[in-house]
Design an enzyme around this catalytic site. Sequence first.
Site, PDB file in Angstrom:
ATOM      1  CD  GLU A 121      -3.046  -0.722   0.254  1.00  0.00           C
ATOM      2  OE1 GLU A 121      -2.928  -0.222  -0.915  1.00  0.00           O
ATOM      3  OE2 GLU A 121      -4.181  -1.571   0.473  1.00  0.00           O
ATOM      4  CG  HIS A 141      -4.046   0.941   5.524  1.00  0.00           C
ATOM      5  ND1 HIS A 141      -5.511   1.209   5.311  1.00  0.00           N
ATOM      6  CD2 HIS A 141      -3.987  -0.449   5.179  1.00  0.00           C
ATOM      7  CE1 HIS A 141      -6.057   0.143   4.809  1.00  0.00           C
ATOM      8  NE2 HIS A 141      -4.894  -0.816   4.635  1.00  0.00           N
ATOM      9  CG  HIS A 200      -7.559  -4.210   7.133  1.00  0.00           C
ATOM     10  ND1 HIS A 200      -7.321  -5.343   6.377  1.00  0.00           N
ATOM     11  CD2 HIS A 200      -7.041  -3.230   6.428  1.00  0.00           C
ATOM     12  CE1 HIS A 200      -6.687  -5.052   5.379  1.00  0.00           C
ATOM     13  NE2 HIS A 200      -6.505  -3.775   5.452  1.00  0.00           N
ATOM     14  CE1 TYR A 249     -17.726  15.403  23.137  1.00  0.00           C
ATOM     15  CE2 TYR A 249     -16.001  16.684  22.341  1.00  0.00           C
ATOM     16  CZ  TYR A 249     -16.339  15.706  23.162  1.00  0.00           C
ATOM     17  OH  TYR A 249     -15.652  15.383  24.353  1.00  0.00           O
ATOM     18  CG  HIS A 274      -9.022  -1.784   2.390  1.00  0.00           C
ATOM     19  ND1 HIS A 274      -8.292  -1.676   1.162  1.00  0.00           N
ATOM     20  CD2 HIS A 274      -8.269  -2.368   3.172  1.00  0.00           C
ATOM     21  CE1 HIS A 274      -7.044  -2.003   1.324  1.00  0.00           C
ATOM     22  NE2 HIS A 274      -6.956  -2.312   2.699  1.00  0.00           N
ATOM     23  CE1 TYR A 330      -9.539  19.441  25.778  1.00  0.00           C
ATOM     24  CE2 TYR A 330      -8.278  18.008  24.652  1.00  0.00           C
ATOM     25  CZ  TYR A 330      -8.847  18.019  25.686  1.00  0.00           C
ATOM     26  OH  TYR A 330      -8.932  17.415  26.575  1.00  0.00           O
TER      27      TYR A 330
HETATM   28 ZN   LIG Z   1      -5.294  -2.784   3.930  1.00  0.00          ZN
END
Ligand SMILES: [Zn+2]
Length: 212
Positions: free
Chosen positions: A72, A91, A93, A112, A154, A207
């Site tokens: 990826e 990234h 899952h 919020y 995904h 914040y």
């Molecule tokens: Zn993936």
Amino acid sequence: MTDLLRQQLIDTARAMNASGLNQGTSGNLSLRFEQGMLITPSGMKYDTLVTGDIVMMDLDGSYEGERKPSSEWRFHAAIYAGRDAANAVLHAHPVNCATLACMGKGIPAFHYMVAIAGGMDIRCAPYATFGSDGLSDNVLSALQDRKACLMANHGLTCLEADLPKVLALATEVEHLAAIYCRILAIGEPVILSDAEMAAVIEKFSTYGAQES
Ligand SMILES: [Zn+2]
């Protein structure tokens, strides 16, 4: 000189799996470095990684060393090329984010804290084959003015200023996804207005900043 950064990448990748955000070798993690990035290798268990397994690559896809970068790498590279504020990309899952993503659902302003990702909602990028340029384009679009997006059928992608922040953001988004999955099981949420979300986004911008 990059050993410390490589180890931080490994430690954060392990934390990502230990926390339940990810499992096995399906996720990937990167850190901006000079003109390119350091990224986890393709298909290797995080528990076995040593600093030499982390791949240093340019944003055009060229890399050095024996290890192949994560499949990826394209959307990681596209995020660094397109978003100056991004120094770390995660990234994974996670179960609840992936559940919503498999229904093609993003996360609306039902709470919020959705504003933590930078906007009124957290989008779901349209599906494209993993590792493809199409997926990279879809992720970058869904991340416009946002620091997190779901990816249809995904998972989840987040960007932040550093590794601890990107792990914290991913953890928060997965928590929001878990609540939203519960809500969908019993009905429809009350959605906060754009004006209220704008006020929250404004508040988040200051914040945690301590007065000196
Ligand atoms: Zn993936």
